[in-house]
Write a protein that holds these residues in place. Structure first.
Motif, PDB file in Angstrom:
ATOM      1  N   PRO A  24       0.835  -1.216   0.000  1.00  0.00           N
ATOM      2  CA  PRO A  24       0.000   0.000   0.000  1.00  0.00           C
ATOM      3  C   PRO A  24       0.862   1.256   0.000  1.00  0.00           C
ATOM      4  N   PRO A  25       0.359   2.346  -0.606  1.00  0.00           N
ATOM      5  CA  PRO A  25       1.142   3.596  -0.666  1.00  0.00           C
ATOM      6  C   PRO A  25       1.523   4.066   0.736  1.00  0.00           C
ATOM      7  N   GLY A  26       2.753   4.509   0.867  1.00  0.00           N
ATOM      8  CA  GLY A  26       3.233   5.029   2.156  1.00  0.00           C
ATOM      9  C   GLY A  26       3.651   3.954   3.140  1.00  0.00           C
ATOM     10  N   TYR A  27       3.590   2.700   2.705  1.00  0.00           N
ATOM     11  CA  TYR A  27       3.902   1.601   3.626  1.00  0.00           C
ATOM     12  C   TYR A  27       5.330   1.725   4.168  1.00  0.00           C
ATOM     13  N   PHE A  28       6.269   2.030   3.285  1.00  0.00           N
ATOM     14  CA  PHE A  28       7.669   2.072   3.717  1.00  0.00           C
ATOM     15  C   PHE A  28       8.023   3.351   4.484  1.00  0.00           C
ATOM     16  N   ASN A  29       7.084   4.307   4.506  1.00  0.00           N
ATOM     17  CA  ASN A  29       7.380   5.538   5.252  1.00  0.00           C
ATOM     18  C   ASN A  29       7.451   5.282   6.756  1.00  0.00           C
ATOM     19  N   HIS A  30       6.674   4.301   7.205  1.00  0.00           N
ATOM     20  CA  HIS A  30       6.674   4.063   8.658  1.00  0.00           C
ATOM     21  C   HIS A  30       7.253   2.706   9.035  1.00  0.00           C
ATOM     22  N   PHE A  31       7.752   1.989   8.044  1.00  0.00           N
ATOM     23  CA  PHE A  31       8.269   0.640   8.336  1.00  0.00           C
ATOM     24  C   PHE A  31       9.446   0.695   9.319  1.00  0.00           C
ATOM     25  N   SER A  32      10.447   1.523   8.978  1.00  0.00           N
ATOM     26  CA  SER A  32      11.637   1.557   9.847  1.00  0.00           C
ATOM     27  C   SER A  32      11.266   2.105  11.222  1.00  0.00           C
ATOM     28  N   GLY A  33      10.307   3.035  11.258  1.00  0.00           N
ATOM     29  CA  GLY A  33       9.846   3.579  12.542  1.00  0.00           C
ATOM     30  C   GLY A  33       9.250   2.484  13.414  1.00  0.00           C
ATOM     31  N   ASP A  34       8.471   1.604  12.793  1.00  0.00           N
ATOM     32  CA  ASP A  34       7.860   0.491  13.538  1.00  0.00           C
ATOM     33  C   ASP A  34       8.936  -0.450  14.079  1.00  0.00           C
TER      34      ASP A  34
END
Lengths: 169, 207
Positions: A24-34
């Motif tokens: 999904p769009p934006g998925y990798f924007n918060h992956f490393s944060g998680d």
């Protein structure tokens, strides 16, 4: 095994479709944060199996395990050879335990603390089970058992058949 | 940003900020979370893509990718530098995925990602669903579903070989390094896997 006979060009073309599957769009924007949040929370990476521990700790063992997994026949061969090795060890150990003086079915009794010829009486008087009717064995259960039936053998000197004679006869 | 469609080799070091991987790894080993965050950002897409293509499930891929990075962080002290960090990380992800799939053998739950905009403009894919294709009514989504179902029929090592080589463009040597086998085994697995796939997808592939 070369691709010369069958180059799978059509299949490779079809497999290109996989490259177009996107999260999904934006998925990798918060992956490393998680991931970092979970690391900061001191979370472990899920339950680690014994296999995973081996894989990370000892790549050689992991390779052997993979080999076994790929060729299950190897496990059987390995187990058989281990059993044979074990049996050979048992047989060799038995042979090395045998007293050097005992041969031909004769049993010589030796004192473990003395030299072999320290008690010549015992050493020169082997037990002969056939004469006494009692077989001698290292087995504590069977050692005192007579070799033949107690009452069936008239030659047995230790046991006499009981005879009841009435007084008038 | 590296897209999932870009074939990437393990030795292809993507260093957007100019920082050397070795330096980041060294700092991360000493507990520098910012350095590790940089490493996660650098490799998250390739690790996620590999796991996703193996599981055909976005949620599972998300969990496994995160767990792989967490495990790598906790095991960083045991990383001796014999191979590149990425190869080592890849090995962790691959092992985790294969173990996960073995535990869930025959219980596949497909949850596919959408196709990107470029798929409809890919000439190779268009050729597959053109009028020349035996199944004229087939569309890309259906093709995607059939392809994933066929991939799931392969054993894990065979599927991994196809995913790494034919989907992600990783070389035979690097796959051998990651999977802990020799190059010949990789080639043989690839050949067998392609043969199997070709059989499963015969009606969608022009002969």
């Amino acid at each position: 095994m070369s691709d010369s006979k069958n180059d799978f060009q059509e299949l490779k073309r079809l497999l290109k479709l996989k490259q177009h599957e996107v999260p999904p769009p934006g998925y990798f924007n918060h992956f490393s944060g998680d991931v970092m949040a979970r690391i900061r929370a001191g979370e472990s990476a899920g339950p680690e199996t014994a296999l995973e521990r081996i894989q990370s700790g000892s790549p050689f063992l992991a390779t052997v395990l993979r080999l076994f997994e790929a060729k299950p026949g190897l496990i059987g061969a390995m187990a058989t050879s281990l059993c044979l090795l074990f049996l050979m060890g048992v047989v060799l150990a038995d042979r090395s335990d045998e007293p050097t003086g005992a041969s031909g079915g004769q049993l010589s009794i030796q004192s473990p603390s003395s030299a072999p010829d320290s008690s010549p009486m015992l050493a020169s008087a082997p037990l002969e089970p056939a004469e006494s009717g009692i077989s001698v064995s290292t087995n504590p259960v069977s050692s005192l058992q007579p070799s033949a039936s107690l009452f069936g053998s008239p030659q047995n000197p230790l046991f006499q058949p009981a005879a009841f004679m009435p007084a008038g006869h | 940003m590296l897209t999932m469609s870009e074939p990437a080799t393990l030795s292809d070091q993507n260093e957007p900020s100019g920082q050397l991987e070795g330096d980041l790894v060294r700092r991360a080993r000493h507990g520098d979370l910012a350095a590790y965050d940089e490493l996660v950002k650098r490799y998250q897409e390739r690790i996620y893509a590999t796991i996703y293509h193996m599981t055909a499930n976005h949620e599972d891929a998300n969990d496994l990718a995160q767990e792989s990075f967490i495990k790598a962080f906790s095991a960083l002290k045991s990383f001796k530098g014999g191979s590149s960090f990425y190869t080592w990380l890849y090995r962790i992800a691959v092992n985790k995925t294969i173990n996960f799939l073995k535990q869930r053998r025959n219980k596949h739950h497909i949850s596919l990602n959408d196709l990107d905009f470029n798929a409809e403009h890919d000439p190779d894919l268009m050729a597959l669903i053109s009028d020349k294709t035996p199944h004229r009514e087939v569309n890309l989504s259906e093709l995607q579903k059939k392809l994933n179902e066929a991939l799931l029929k392969l054993s894990e090592p065979h599927r991994m070989a196809v995913v790494l080589h034919d989907v992600q463009g990783v070389s035979h040597e690097e796959i051998a390094d990651v999977m802990g086998c020799n190059v010949g085994t990789v080639r043989s697995r690839l050949f067998y896997a392609r043969q199997q796939l070709q059989g499963y997808l015969a009606e969608y592939i022009k002969s």
